[in-house]
Motif scaffolding. Structure first.
Motif, PDB file in Angstrom:
ATOM      1  N   LYS B 313       1.242  -0.775   0.217  1.00  9.33           N
ATOM      2  CA  LYS B 313       0.199  -0.007  -0.131  1.00  9.33           C
ATOM      3  C   LYS B 313       0.905   1.716  -0.374  1.00  9.33           C
ATOM      4  O   LYS B 313      -0.035   2.370   0.033  1.00  9.33           O
ATOM      5  N   TRP B 314       2.342   1.481   0.317  1.00  5.00           N
ATOM      6  CA  TRP B 314       3.021   2.294   0.555  1.00  5.00           C
ATOM      7  C   TRP B 314       3.584   3.105  -1.198  1.00  5.00           C
ATOM      8  O   TRP B 314       3.962   3.848  -0.722  1.00  5.00           O
ATOM      9  N   LEU B 317       1.997   6.266  -2.012  1.00  2.14           N
ATOM     10  CA  LEU B 317       3.370   7.189  -0.871  1.00  2.14           C
ATOM     11  C   LEU B 317       4.185   7.900  -1.996  1.00  2.14           C
ATOM     12  O   LEU B 317       4.897   8.398  -1.662  1.00  2.14           O
ATOM     13  N   TRP B 318       4.740   6.104  -2.510  1.00  2.00           N
ATOM     14  CA  TRP B 318       6.199   6.547  -3.086  1.00  2.00           C
ATOM     15  C   TRP B 318       6.278   7.559  -4.073  1.00  2.00           C
ATOM     16  O   TRP B 318       7.360   8.356  -4.797  1.00  2.00           O
TER      17      TRP B 318
END
Lengths: 367, 587
Positions: B313-314, B317-318
């Motif tokens: 799920k990151w 964000l990245w």
């Protein structure tokens, strides 16, 4: 047709000099298929590249027909592109930015030959690439690329065709097929050819004559059969095919035969001539040794029969390979698969005197 | 006996006559371009006035420099600036390379291209963009934040050491990314698999296999970026000089253009020598590491996909982090320049002010005779430099690939050396050369710029063509020779077509860089030899005509963006072609 005399070539590798070719001389007849055979690093490729003009020897002469291609004495050197020869490379060296047609046309284009199209298509047909002329060369398989390379080499009609291990990048099935095609093509066109390989089988199948090279020198030149069956020195015997070696202790000559004392007993060698050495090694190929399980079977032989024990057996498909312990020696034997020969079995072996060769012992330089 | 006789006999050299003459000629030209300026620059440090033909030598400049407290302060500032900005760009570059090559980041192929785009903004324009955003007096970000948060003083000051480090870090991130990412991309996944078969867990695999394989690439990027930041002028010049924060490059610029009297050439020469030593070491370290990295990144030509790490799920964000970088490094500075170029006098962006928008700055700026001259000059300099570098690099690489050890090493060394000469110093050195040795009357013309750019960009050009040339199997050329083609014909029909992608890449890269180059161009600027970059600098730093500088800046960025994108795809196509070629040859 081609004469190479006293060729010397030294490389400088990281500051130290390496002598790749040390006084190589040979001659190739018109239309002959001549092979330089030897282990890697023996100087065979360097010799070939000197003939092509891709390397410049320090010393020697290379004469093609009437024309001096290189002579250190006369300080003459013809550049590669004016030598009127061709070469087929190990990497195929197909130009990736050109189509099959363009690759094959290139030598004709350089020579400004008229009516090139006809010639190119004819040559492509000859090597079995009909209909592929418009393909980009890089989309072909390895075998097809090698055919393009051959077509490119023969298209302009050269005096001399050079092959630098052209089949070594192909898989084994294709290699066998290509080498017989190559042989037929060369005979059909009658082009004088020099072929370089480390594969002794390839050399024997393709060539009219073979020159065996080691350490920058030619150790033996001869017809294929002679090189295999009647090698003149240990290196050739070892490198070309497998062999059993039995060092001699004493040699007695009796007319056409020689009796040789070895560790396993007396061996009779046929074909003794005056040149055969007083001391040396008896060589016999594994497939020439015969093997029997009972004493009755060997009753007819009056010499060269030895009892032994099978110490290992290997199945290779076509043949069985046995190691047989005879006294303190182990002999390798190749025969078709037969029942009864098992590991540990007591057997009798026979070494046919015609197939036993007495060779001079290795000198200080391994020859 | 016979062996000994062979070794002592004189080698035959008749066969290589033409090659020797050709290699000799190229060596002389290279030596002239590279060594003469370097030697003169170093010698000038030992001369009273800095001029070569003055009598006598002196160590006075060196003594004065080393006893001057200011020098140590200068070195300190330079080191803080270089270390800080190198850390930022290297950190971001490695992170982005890892994200785009080894993880399942969304939109990876788009991101990969987008991350190269900030290269299209020259440092000076990035710095200008950030002045418009974060200057304490006029910065738009400061303006909004003060308004919204009701602050008494502006929160950001771009005219500071942190501001310079920030901008320089942003500017060099794509460079670090481009140097590092091949190591990530081409690392054979078989090596990792072999390690795990040998019993290593993920952590051990990373520690003993992955990291050591990546290190040369990372060291190469670090050395290169550090070398650039030690000597770069654009950003320290734009952001540091107004605040009297001097680093090495701005100090040299400042001393070379004094408001009164003669420039202190001797002092500059002495100062330069100190830095030259450092850059030389860095450049050769970079070269060494690039080679190591190249040995490690074996192109097998198999169509493999490295195992991708799932970011879970990151991953968005990245992606957002990358977008933030692109906003800071490209979008915001560009938009602030665009806004400034479209309004008649500078004011922060607001919707009501949109009615003021016009192209008046563009048309009036382009009408200036000085700008017209600069445009023509730029065109000449760009066209000639990029062509000459492309052709000369190809010839040098071909000679390197075909000559014996000493010639090969000399050519390689001389063509790489310019990488360690900072542009400002090269500009300076060329002033010495063409003022002292006036047999080529190029001083004050655009041709001296061409000489400067050709010299300095040969390092990049030859690295690129060398790599392409070494990819070519030598039998491809030999096959042409045995087919009856002469060396020249082989070069034309075989070599040139096969290295064309590299050649185009050099051409585009040099075109883009010589168009934006400011440092050497500033040093060599006269009223006749103005180019676009120096005109922008003049408008901005000397005449305070922000909207004119912005208008020219926007035009330049658009052209550079186009060139960067074309260049990127040329490089990509070249790589696929090379991999393809290798594969076929290896069959």
């Amino acid at each position: 047709m081609l004469r190479v005399e006293g060729l010397w070539k030294t490389y400088t590798v990281e500051g130290s000099k390496v002598q790749a070719v040390k006084g190589v001389s040979f001659a190739v007849e018109r239309g002959e298929f001549f092979t330089l055979l030897g282990p890697s690093g023996c100087g065979k490729s360097t010799t070939l590249r000197c003939v092509a003009g891709l390397e410049v020897p320090e010393e020697g002469e290379i004469i093609l027909g009437e024309r001096v291609l290189f002579s250190s004495r006369r300080r003459e050197q013809v550049p590669t592109h004016q030598r009127n020869l061709s070469m087929v490379f190990q990497s195929y060296a197909i130009w990736p930015h050109m189509s099959v047609y363009d690759n094959v046309e290139f030598p004709l284009k350089i020579k400004r030959v008229p009516k090139r199209k006809e010639k190119v298509l004819q040559t492509l047909e000859l090597v079995g690439l009909k209909g592929l002329e418009n393909r980009p060369a890089t989309t072909l398989s390895g075998g097809q690329q090698q055919r393009v390379a051959i077509a490119r080499a023969i298209v302009k009609g050269v005096d001399l065709l050079l092959f630098d291990e052209p089949l070594s990048n192909l898989d084994s099935k294709l290699r066998v097929q290509m080498r017989s095609e190559l042989r037929q093509l060369q005979k059909k066109l009658g082009i004088t050819s020099i072929y370089v390989t480390h594969d002794q089988e390839e050399a024997l199948v393709l060539s009219d004559r073979v020159a065996v090279m080691n350490n920058g020198v030619i150790v033996e030149v001869g017809q294929c059969q002679d090189v295999y069956l009647l090698p003149k020195n240990l290196f050739t015997a070892n490198f070309v095919g497998q062999s059993n070696m039995l060092p001699s202790q004493k040699v007695t000559r009796e007319g056409a035969i020689a009796r040789v004392e070895t560790a396993i007993g007396e061996i009779v060698v046929n074909g003794n001539d005056k040149q055969s050495p007083a001391q040396g090694v008896v060589m016999i190929r594994p497939e020439h040794v015969s093997m029997f399980s009972t004493k009755e079977e060997i009753a007819s032989y009056n010499s060269n029969v030895f009892p032994g024990t099978i110490v290992s057996e290997t199945f290779t498909g076509k043949l069985m390979e046995y190691s047989v312990q005879v006294g303190a020696q182990t002999l390798e034997i190749q025969i078709p698969l037969q029942r009864g020969f098992r590991k540990g079995a007591r057997v009798y072996i026979h070494l046919p005197p015609d197939r036993c060769i007495l060779l001079p012992a290795a000198g200080p330089d391994g020859l | 006996m016979r062996v000994a006789a062979r070794l002592s006999s004189a080698p035959l050299s008749f066969h290589l006559g033409e090659m020797h003459i050709f290699a000799g000629a190229v060596l002389i030209i290279l030596g002239y371009l590279v060594l003469i300026p370097l030697i003169l620059l170093i010698l000038s440090g030992f001369k009273e006035t800095g001029f070569l033909f003055d009598p006598g030598f002196t160590l006075e400049h060196f003594i004065r420099i080393y006893t001057d407290r200011q020098t140590w302060e200068l070195i300190q500032y330079t080191l803080i600036f270089a270390t800080g900005s190198t850390s930022i760009s290297l950190g971001l570059g490695i992170l982005f390379a890892w994200l785009t090559e080894r993880t399942n980041l969304p939109l990876r192929s788009v991101v990969r291209v987008a991350l190269v785009l900030p290269i299209a903004i020259p440092g000076v324009l990035l710095a200008m963009g950030w002045v418009l955003l974060a200057s304490p007096r006029i910065g738009m970000m400061n303006h909004y934040l003060m308004e919204i948060l009701d602050l008494k003083s502006p929160p950001f000051n771009i005219f500071s050491l942190p501001g310079m480090i920030f901008a320089q870090g942003l500017s060099l991130t794509p460079t670090a990314f481009l140097i590092v990412s091949p190591s990530f991309k081409r690392m054979d996944p078989l090596l990792e698999e072999a390690a795990s078969i040998a019993g290593a867990n993920l952590l051990k695999t990373l520690r003993y296999v992955v990291f050591p394989l990546l290190l040369p690439g990372i060291f190469a990027a670090a050395a290169y970026v550090f070398l650039v930041t030690l000597v770069v002028f654009d950003i320290p010049g734009t952001l540091g000089i107004p605040a009297r924060i001097f680093v090495f490059s701005s100090e040299i610029y400042w001393s070379a253009r004094p408001t009164m009297g003669l420039p202190e050439y001797g002092r500059i020469g002495a100062l330069s020598t100190v830095f030259l030593f450092t850059t030389l070491v860095l450049a050769f370290f970079y070269n060494h590491m690039t080679r190591r990295a190249g040995q490690f990144t074996t192109v097998t030509g198999k169509g493999y996909r490295p195992k991708l790490i799932d970011l879970g799920k990151w991953k968005y964000l990245w992606l957002a982090a990358i977008l933030l970088y692109l906003t800071l490094a490209l979008v915001l500075p560009f938009l602030s320049l665009l806004w400034t170029s479209l309004i008649p006098y500078f004011q922060p962006f607001s919707v009501e002010k949109l009615r003021l928008i016009s192209f008046a700055s563009y048309s009036s700026t382009l009408g200036f005779p000085k700008v017209r001259l600069a445009l023509t000059n730029t065109l000449v300099v760009v066209a000639v430099s990029s062509t000459v570098v492309a052709v000369f690099s190809t010839l040098i690489s071909w000679l390197i690939a075909h000559s014996e050890s000493y010639t090969r090493r000399a050519l390689d060394f001389l063509s790489f050396l310019p990488m360690s000469i900072p542009h400002l110093m090269l500009g300076l050195a060329l002033i010495y050369v063409y003022l002292t040795v006036p047999f080529l009357p190029v001083y004050g013309t655009v041709w001296i710029l061409v000489i400067a750019f050709v010299t300095t960009y040969l390092a990049f050009g030859t690295r690129t063509t060398n790599a392409a040339m070494f990819q070519l199997h030598k039998e491809l050329e030999e096959a042409a020779q045995v087919s009856g083609a002469s060396r020249l014909r082989t070069f034309r029909s075989i070599v040139i077509p096969l290295i064309l992608p590299a050649l185009l890449n050099v051409f585009i890269w040099v075109a883009a860089h010589s168009m934006r180059e400011l440092s050497a161009a500033l040093m060599l600027r006269t009223s006749r030899s103005v180019v676009i970059s120096t005109v922008i600098w003049g408008f901005w730093a000397e005449d305070s005509e922000m909207n004119r500088a912005a208008a020219l800046g926007v035009i330049m960025i658009v052209i550079l963006l186009i060139l960067t994108v074309i260049g990127f795809f040329v490089v990509e196509s070249g790589q696929t072609l090379r991999i393809f070629r290798r594969k076929r040859l290896n069959r």
